[in-house]
Design a protein around this motif. Structure first.
Motif, PDB file in Angstrom:
ATOM      1  N   ASP A  66       9.053 -18.008  36.128  1.00  0.00           N
ATOM      2  CA  ASP A  66       7.903 -18.709  35.503  1.00  0.00           C
ATOM      3  C   ASP A  66       8.841 -19.191  35.539  1.00  0.00           C
ATOM      4  OD1 ASP A  66       5.686 -19.194  34.954  1.00  0.00           O
ATOM      5  OD2 ASP A  66       5.665 -18.094  33.052  1.00  0.00           O
ATOM      6  N   VAL A  67       9.111 -20.341  36.784  1.00  0.00           N
ATOM      7  CA  VAL A  67       9.726 -21.607  36.567  1.00  0.00           C
ATOM      8  C   VAL A  67       8.478 -22.929  36.589  1.00  0.00           C
ATOM      9  CG1 VAL A  67      12.300 -21.120  37.305  1.00  0.00           C
ATOM     10  CG2 VAL A  67      10.267 -22.208  39.315  1.00  0.00           C
ATOM     11  N   PRO A  68       8.898 -23.914  36.520  1.00  0.00           N
ATOM     12  CA  PRO A  68       7.724 -25.353  36.647  1.00  0.00           C
ATOM     13  C   PRO A  68       8.048 -25.228  37.696  1.00  0.00           C
ATOM     14  CG  PRO A  68       9.786 -25.454  34.664  1.00  0.00           C
ATOM     15  CD  PRO A  68       9.800 -24.470  34.961  1.00  0.00           C
ATOM     16  N   PRO A  69       6.377 -26.027  37.770  1.00  0.00           N
ATOM     17  CA  PRO A  69       6.236 -26.468  39.293  1.00  0.00           C
ATOM     18  C   PRO A  69       7.294 -27.945  40.236  1.00  0.00           C
ATOM     19  CG  PRO A  69       4.194 -25.874  38.225  1.00  0.00           C
ATOM     20  CD  PRO A  69       5.279 -26.368  37.274  1.00  0.00           C
ATOM     21  N   HIS A  70       8.011 -28.469  39.111  1.00  0.00           N
ATOM     22  CA  HIS A  70       8.503 -30.114  40.120  1.00  0.00           C
ATOM     23  C   HIS A  70      10.108 -28.714  40.410  1.00  0.00           C
ATOM     24  CE1 HIS A  70       8.941 -29.254  35.157  1.00  0.00           C
ATOM     25  NE2 HIS A  70      10.396 -29.952  35.648  1.00  0.00           N
ATOM     26  N   TRP A  71      10.687 -27.460  40.152  1.00  0.00           N
ATOM     27  CA  TRP A  71      11.567 -27.078  40.259  1.00  0.00           C
ATOM     28  C   TRP A  71      11.902 -26.925  41.491  1.00  0.00           C
ATOM     29  CZ3 TRP A  71      14.316 -23.644  35.396  1.00  0.00           C
ATOM     30  CH2 TRP A  71      14.546 -24.490  34.930  1.00  0.00           C
ATOM     31  N   SER A  72      11.287 -26.496  42.111  1.00  0.00           N
ATOM     32  CA  SER A  72      10.550 -26.172  43.741  1.00  0.00           C
ATOM     33  C   SER A  72      10.972 -27.365  44.557  1.00  0.00           C
ATOM     34  CB  SER A  72       9.411 -25.256  43.698  1.00  0.00           C
ATOM     35  OG  SER A  72       8.741 -24.126  42.533  1.00  0.00           O
TER      36      SER A  72
END
Length: 57
Positions: A51-57
């Motif tokens: 469940d990583v934040p979108p800005h980590w991708s």
């Protein structure tokens, strides 16, 4: 006179490898764990990695 034995502690029960020239005690004792504190090992690390934040991708 009766001899009084000291109480047995978890440190007295930890395994120690005496097969080499030197012997080392474990870095963590049994009473310094979640189980030693009477807690269950409940981690949510898997969920946090998925469940990583979108800005980590």
């Amino acid at each position: 006179m009766n001899r009084v034995e000291p109480p047995v502690t978890p440190d007295d029960e930890r395994p120690v490898d005496l097969t080499g020239d030197e012997f080392l005690l474990p870095e963590q004792t049994a009473d310094d764990t979640d189980h030693g504190w009477g807690e269950q090992r409940n981690t949510n690390d898997e969920r946090l990695w998925e469940d990583v934040p979108p800005h980590w991708s």
